[in-house]
Write an enzyme that holds these catalytic residues in place. Structure first.
Site, PDB file in Angstrom:
ATOM      1  CE  LYS A 182      22.337  47.512  19.907  1.00 33.23           C
ATOM      2  NZ  LYS A 182      22.213  47.176  18.498  1.00 33.23           N
ATOM      3  CE1 TYR A 216      16.869  46.623  16.270  1.00 34.04           C
ATOM      4  CE2 TYR A 216      17.871  46.869  14.100  1.00 34.04           C
ATOM      5  CZ  TYR A 216      17.106  46.140  14.997  1.00 34.04           C
ATOM      6  OH  TYR A 216      16.590  44.911  14.632  1.00 34.04           O
ATOM      7  N   PRO A 257      16.429  40.102  24.283  1.00 36.68           N
ATOM      8  CG  PRO A 257      15.239  38.309  23.389  1.00 36.68           C
ATOM      9  CD  PRO A 257      15.642  38.923  24.676  1.00 36.68           C
TER      10      PRO A 257
END
Ligand code: RFL
Ligand code: PHB
Length: 394
Positions: free
Chosen positions: A301, A389, A297
């Site tokens: 994503k 990100y 985690p």
């Protein structure tokens, strides 16, 4: 509700992947039925993802579930990385030419999808048992299952396997067809949810000699915190007091002054894993989301990858039904895997950079320190982190 006997796309699993696929197909005039093993309350009680990429937000909006997300979702322009008592700010918006992420819980996404599917009249069958997939390599596949005590059969054109990592869809693919790539990490995340104001508006990812910590949130009065813990720890080992004490030790002094502690309302331990199954297709079965791949985690994503799979799969199914074009569906696995592997790489990298590994040794430790030094001093390195990100393009 009497379950239908036939549909276009039979969707196994009513998590975010299955529900979003059903809604997008419905908007395109394609029939589907969602078959879910658990109750609706159970699905809604799972506390999971919190960070949505812009692409995921755009998809939810286009599917008609952007209303509450737009009002209650918190747009984040950046986040902090804490290390050696200092924080490094990653300016997502500045580094990516205006892109951001949105903090909105998976529970809320699921809630909104259920409401929209109810309104649209798309069948979502909960507490279906013994789901099995048949004749996947013919042009007449079907599912068998038990619902409200009776044996049922659902004939369909295609099956979407959206039933998560422990589901049966991937297991229905013969072993000699499926290639599996896996890394299991030697630690887990202990997470708590508390009705307290978050430590700060933006997320903080911390690398500390005692281990990783993450400060996240769901809304201005609901906080989500995690600490790296040994895999054999049990939730019962962690009183709230011990959790807050450990979290405080792993954060820089600048932040601990604003940490408000309180009773936890959820506490759980999740193991960390990287996993990809290839191909994501077998005959008329198509896998999407956690059924095909898992990321640790750390890069936020998992849910976003489920959404991008659904993007490719829904477009491909629409091409079949609307334009009689099988090309995109034939290429679905290859197309989706390109993006999956890039997210796997990024999630593995974030995990490697931010956690303490039991077997690192002095060389590995120095490399990790150099990684931070490079990131702190290089706009190029920060840009690479930021573009991954906020989410790579579809
Ligand atoms: P799900 O959500 O697991 O849903 C699968 C559904 O299938 C059902 N099912 C079956 N139904 C019928 N028959 C069967 N035999 C079945 N077997 C299973 C299950 O009951 C379930 O309802 O998979 P999906 O839809 O692919 O969605 C994936 C996401 O849930 C997952 O990737 C994320 O939660 C991962 N994740 C995060 N992702 C992010 O994008 N951002 C984050 O910030 C983030 N944080 C996280 C996370 C996952 C976590 N845990 C606990 C694994 C934080 C944590 C702690
Ligand atoms: C969360 O809020 O649960 C969360 C946020 C960011 C992550 C993982 C989980 O990277």
């Amino acid at each position: 509700m009497k379950p239908p006997a036939r549909t276009g796309v039979a969707i196994v699993g009513g998590g975010p992947a299955g529900l979003l696929l059903a809604l997008i197909l419905h908007r395109a005039g394609i029939e589907s039925v969602v078959i879910e093993r658990r109750s609706r309350d159970y699905v809604l009680s799972r506390i999971r993802a919190g960070v949505l990429e812009q692409g995921t937000v755009d998809m939810l909006r286009a599917a008609g579930v952007g209303g509450r997300l737009g009002r209650e979702g918190l747009v984040h322009d950046g986040f902090d990385i804490a290390w050696r008592g200092e924080t490094l700010h990653i300016d997502l918006r500045g580094l990516t030419g205006g892109k951001t992420v949105t903090v909105y819980g998976q529970t809320e996404v699921t809630h909104d999808l259920y409401d929209a599917l109810d309104e649209a009249g798309v069948p979502v069958l909960h507490e279906a048992e013994d789901v099995a997939l048949h004749d996947l390599t013919t042009d007449a596949p079907f599912l068998s299952y038990r619902f409200e005590g009776e044996a049922r059969r659902l004939d369909c054109d295609y099956v979407a396997g959206c039933d998560g990592f422990h589901g049966i869809a991937r297991q229905s693919i013969p072993e000699d067809v499926l290639k599996v790539f896996e890394r299991v990490y030697p630690f887990g995340w202990l997470g708590i949810l508390s009705r307290t104001p978050p430590i700060q508006e933006e997320l903080v990812y911390a690398n500390h000699e005692r281990g990783f910590a993450l400060c996240s949130l769901r809304n201005p009065m609901l906080s989500r915190y995690y600490v790296q813990c040994p895999l054999d720890d049990r939730v019962e080992d962690w009183s709230d007091a011990r959790f807050w004490d450990e979290l405080t030790r792993r954060l820089p002094a600048r932040l601990t002054g604003t940490l408000v502690t309180g009773a936890s309302i959820e506490k759980s331990i999740a193991p960390l894993r990287s996993f990809v199954a290839e191909p994501m297709q077998y005959g008329r079965l198509f896998l999407a989301g956690d059924a095909a791949h898992i990321v640790p985690p750390t890069g936020a994503k998992g849910l976003n990858l489920a959404a991008s799979d659904v993007h490719y799969l829904s477009e491909a199914l629409i091409a079949v039904y609307r334009d009689k074009d099988d090309g995109p569906l034939d290429r679905y696995s290859e197309t989706a895997l390109h993006r999956v592997w890039k997210a796997e790489r990024f999630s593995w990298w974030m995990t490697s950079m931010l956690h303490r590994f039991p077997d690192t040794g002095p060389f590995g430790q120095r490399i990790q320190e150099a990684e931070f030094d490079y990131l702190a001093g290089s706009k190029a390195a920060q840009t690479s982190l930021a573009e991954n990100y906020v989410g790579l393009p579809y």
